[in-house]
Write a protein that holds these residues in place. Structure first.
Motif, PDB file in Angstrom:
ATOM      1  N   THR A  26     -37.202   0.601 -22.275  1.00 55.81           N
ATOM      2  CA  THR A  26     -37.577   0.908 -20.898  1.00 55.81           C
ATOM      3  C   THR A  26     -37.535  -0.376 -20.100  1.00 55.81           C
ATOM      4  OG1 THR A  26     -39.048   2.673 -21.637  1.00 55.81           O
ATOM      5  CG2 THR A  26     -39.435   1.795 -19.427  1.00 55.81           C
ATOM      6  N   ARG A  27     -36.904  -0.318 -18.934  1.00 57.51           N
ATOM      7  CA  ARG A  27     -36.889  -1.459 -18.014  1.00 57.51           C
ATOM      8  C   ARG A  27     -37.692  -1.032 -16.787  1.00 57.51           C
ATOM      9  NH1 ARG A  27     -33.912  -5.776 -18.106  1.00 57.51           N
ATOM     10  NH2 ARG A  27     -32.360  -4.810 -19.452  1.00 57.51           N
ATOM     11  N   ASP A  28     -38.703  -1.804 -16.446  1.00 58.96           N
ATOM     12  CA  ASP A  28     -39.585  -1.472 -15.339  1.00 58.96           C
ATOM     13  C   ASP A  28     -39.129  -2.201 -14.077  1.00 58.96           C
ATOM     14  OD1 ASP A  28     -41.715  -0.991 -13.597  1.00 58.96           O
ATOM     15  OD2 ASP A  28     -43.178  -1.035 -15.210  1.00 58.96           O
ATOM     16  N   GLN A  30     -40.807  -2.638 -11.531  1.00 62.27           N
ATOM     17  CA  GLN A  30     -41.980  -3.382 -11.064  1.00 62.27           C
ATOM     18  C   GLN A  30     -42.746  -3.885 -12.283  1.00 62.27           C
ATOM     19  OE1 GLN A  30     -44.079  -0.658  -8.490  1.00 62.27           O
ATOM     20  NE2 GLN A  30     -42.706  -1.072  -6.802  1.00 62.27           N
ATOM     21  N   PRO A  31     -42.361  -5.056 -12.813  1.00 59.81           N
ATOM     22  CA  PRO A  31     -42.994  -5.574 -14.030  1.00 59.81           C
ATOM     23  C   PRO A  31     -44.521  -5.617 -13.932  1.00 59.81           C
ATOM     24  CG  PRO A  31     -41.081  -6.871 -13.471  1.00 59.81           C
ATOM     25  CD  PRO A  31     -41.329  -5.947 -12.307  1.00 59.81           C
ATOM     26  N   LYS A  32     -45.158  -5.390 -15.057  1.00 61.40           N
ATOM     27  CA  LYS A  32     -46.620  -5.323 -15.135  1.00 61.40           C
ATOM     28  C   LYS A  32     -47.205  -6.648 -15.602  1.00 61.40           C
ATOM     29  CE  LYS A  32     -46.431  -0.922 -14.248  1.00 61.40           C
ATOM     30  NZ  LYS A  32     -45.315  -0.829 -13.335  1.00 61.40           N
ATOM     31  N   CYS A  52     -41.379  -6.921 -18.553  1.00 64.86           N
ATOM     32  CA  CYS A  52     -40.220  -6.442 -17.792  1.00 64.86           C
ATOM     33  C   CYS A  52     -39.482  -5.308 -18.483  1.00 64.86           C
ATOM     34  CB  CYS A  52     -39.249  -7.594 -17.563  1.00 64.86           C
ATOM     35  SG  CYS A  52     -39.989  -8.989 -16.706  1.00 64.86           S
ATOM     36  N   VAL A  53     -39.434  -5.366 -19.808  1.00 63.98           N
ATOM     37  CA  VAL A  53     -38.697  -4.389 -20.604  1.00 63.98           C
ATOM     38  C   VAL A  53     -39.406  -4.264 -21.954  1.00 63.98           C
ATOM     39  CG1 VAL A  53     -37.087  -6.150 -21.450  1.00 63.98           C
ATOM     40  CG2 VAL A  53     -36.371  -3.779 -21.425  1.00 63.98           C
TER      41      VAL A  53
END
Length: 88
Positions: A26-28, A30-32, A52-53
């Motif tokens: 999974t690539r976000d 909006q990184p957490k 990020c992923v």
């Protein structure tokens, strides 16, 4: 932190460990924010980072040391959600 970053190369998981050809990721967009354990050479350090992923076993993070953005893969167990500071 800069001293630790100069103690050795930033370690990352190998392609064999990541299994990105077989393991869905999974690539976000909006990184957490997270806290993650990384290693520079043999020296472990806990950093503020962004996830990020990720796969079921690993997380691709980015973080900054001395104004330079670094990216690495770590085991998922090395990452914790960064909780915002409580407001008064």
């Amino acid at each position: 932190m800069e001293r630790v970053a100069n103690s050795g190369p930033l370690q990352t998981l190998s392609d064999a460990e990541l299994e990105l050809g077989r393991e869905p990721f999974t690539r976000d967009p909006q990184p957490k924010p997270v806290k993650a354990w990384v290693r520079f050479g043999e020296t472990p350090v806990l950093v503020d980072a962004e996830a990020c992923v990720w796969t079921s076993n690993a997380v691709g993070i980015r973080f900054t040391v001395a104004g330079k953005q670094l990216k690495t893969w770590v085991w998922a167990s090395a990452v914790r959600t960064k909780h915002p500071a409580p407001s008064d």
